[in-house]
Every structure is written in structure tokens, then in C-alpha cells.
Design an enzyme around this catalytic site. Sequence first.
Site, mmCIF file in Angstrom:
data_model
loop_
_atom_site.group_PDB
_atom_site.id
_atom_site.type_symbol
_atom_site.label_atom_id
_atom_site.label_comp_id
_atom_site.label_asym_id
_atom_site.label_seq_id
_atom_site.Cartn_x
_atom_site.Cartn_y
_atom_site.Cartn_z
ATOM 1 C CB CYS A 127 -0.951 -0.006 1.196
ATOM 2 S SG CYS A 127 -0.174 -0.448 2.767
ATOM 3 C CG HIS A 244 -1.099 3.864 4.877
ATOM 4 N ND1 HIS A 244 -1.838 3.534 5.984
ATOM 5 C CD2 HIS A 244 -0.551 2.685 4.426
ATOM 6 C CE1 HIS A 244 -1.752 2.214 6.194
ATOM 7 N NE2 HIS A 244 -0.981 1.692 5.274
#
Length: 334
Positions: A127, A244
Site C-alpha cells: 500500500c 496512510h
Amino acid sequence: MRVAVLGATGLVGKEMTATLEARGFPVDDFRPLASPRSAGTKVRFDGRDWEVQAVSPEGFKGVDVAIFSAGGDASRKWAPVAADMGAVVVDNSSAWRMDPQVPLVVPEINKKAVEDRPKGIIANPNCSTIHGVMALYPLHKEAGLSRMIVTTLQSVSGSGWKALVELEDESRMVLDGNVEAADERASVYPHRIAFGAVPQVGSFDDQGYTDEEWKMVNESRKIMGAPELKVDCTCTRVPVMRGHSLSITAQFERKISPSEARAILVDAPGIVLKDDPSSSIYPLATDAAGTDPVYVGRIRESLSLENGLDIWVASDNIRKGAALNAVQIAELLA
């Protein structure tokens, strides 16, 4: 197409299923698969409930595309089986990413790589790597990226359902004054995550780097076709539910100004520029959560590196960092 999703009951697996439906992927036959303990449960897709089957060779019979999000061990066991049954596997684990016979794909960057898949497997990157290369590759094409220094601030959703529950429980305990109990509650992470930051994502090696940090190093080089790229990375876990963030210092072969970088990124696919610090406009993980783009902002000249830029990136780790990217890969096969 006949589509199987392995890990269909997990956090990412459910998002993959929802993304297939939301993007109108052409599914004629849907097969949700999971471990035997999840067999018999139901998942919602295309207006109806589908019963989850225990993963088996028969589950991949006649399948065109099998999207995996069940962890490395399951992928190592079942991806070759599914490929031998004729399916193209899009795998979200780290099991196959650095295999030279398995393409590692971010469709906005290297979509043609899906055409060369001798093992019948295509790997979905990590990711944080996806978020970083999405922001840097458009600049790399114009100015030649030579070095990147990255600090990640990774949400707990990257560790699955248990981590989300743990953060909620610990937060309540701390707010109620039960700090010791919150410390003892920690099980997903080596320390309490509520109201703190843990500078460890993954396991450490003899050099003091974690496997998550090596993913950023090696996967970035492979995706961008830049084997000599110099990378330093520190991955941290922060008490954010979803989304994130990355702080990146990037050095290029030629000088690239912040205004030129903005002009490049504003037209880059999958990127949304949010860069007006004077008005407190910049990427936030809380804004990115539940959305598809990679947001980029706080673009400024590096104070220490020649031809360097500092940038801030935020994106939903479950969407573009996992499920969306996997479905975009599948779309290249449809």
C-alpha cells in the site's frame, strides 16, 4: 467473466468485492472464497448474498480472474493452483512481488507489464509503495528520480479488523484513565498504539530495517523500472483508523521547481493536488479515507538536497493501496 475473491471475508477482501461492483466489473459468476473457518458465511455482491466457500482447487475451476487477499502463506499455496486451473491471479500479498517472473503493477505506471505473466500471477504492490510511486513517477518521467527518503505514517487498518478494534479499545481505556490496562491490551502491535506512534511496521532484520521498509525499497525500483534508485525508508504505525500518509524527500537528476512539479501532478492520472498551505489545504488521511485518489501537497524545495523536493502524500490504504489497484489490474484483463 468468472471471478473468485480469496479472502472475501477480510477487510480488504470485502473492499475488493465492493470495488468490483462499484466499478461495474463484468462478473458473470462470482465465487467468494476463504479459509474453512469462514465457510458458510455470506458476503453481499450485486444485490444478493453469496455463500462463502472454503478454498479448494474446485473453487478455481473455470475461473477467469482470481483476486487474492488472504496473506502470503495462502497465496504461496493457492496462487499456483488457481493459475494451473486457468485463472489469472491478482495477488495482494507480498509472496510474489519480487519474483522476476511475476509483474508488479500499478496501472497508472506500468500497465503493459500485465502482458508478460509466465506464472499466471500478477502482484499487487504494498500500500505505501503504491502511494509513493503514484506521486513520484510523473515527476520521475520528467526529471529522473535518483533518490527518495520516505517516512510513512500508516493507519491501523493496514493490519486488519483486529487492529481497528484494538485502537478503539485502547483509546477508550486511556480516556477513562486506565493507561496500564491499555498498555496490556496491546496484542496486534508490540506497544500500545492509542495516542502514540510505533516506529515498527513488520519484523526487523540484522540491519535494523523492517520487511515493510524493504518493500518500499525493492518494489519502488521494480515498478518504476529504476534498479539503481537510492531509497531510505522508515515505516511507522500511527493511531489513525484508515488512510496512510507519507513524507517524501525526492532528489532528481535535474532541477525541478515546485511550480513545475505542481503542473505535472495536476494532470497525472489518479492524483489530486491539494497544495495551498497558506489556507491550510494539504492532504489529510482523514479526507482520503473512503476515496480513490492519491493526494499530494506541501510541495517545496529541499533545504539539503540539490535538485530535491519535499512532498506530502495521503491516500486510502484499503482503496488505492489495495482493493482498487487490484481491481484496476483485473480490468486490464477484461
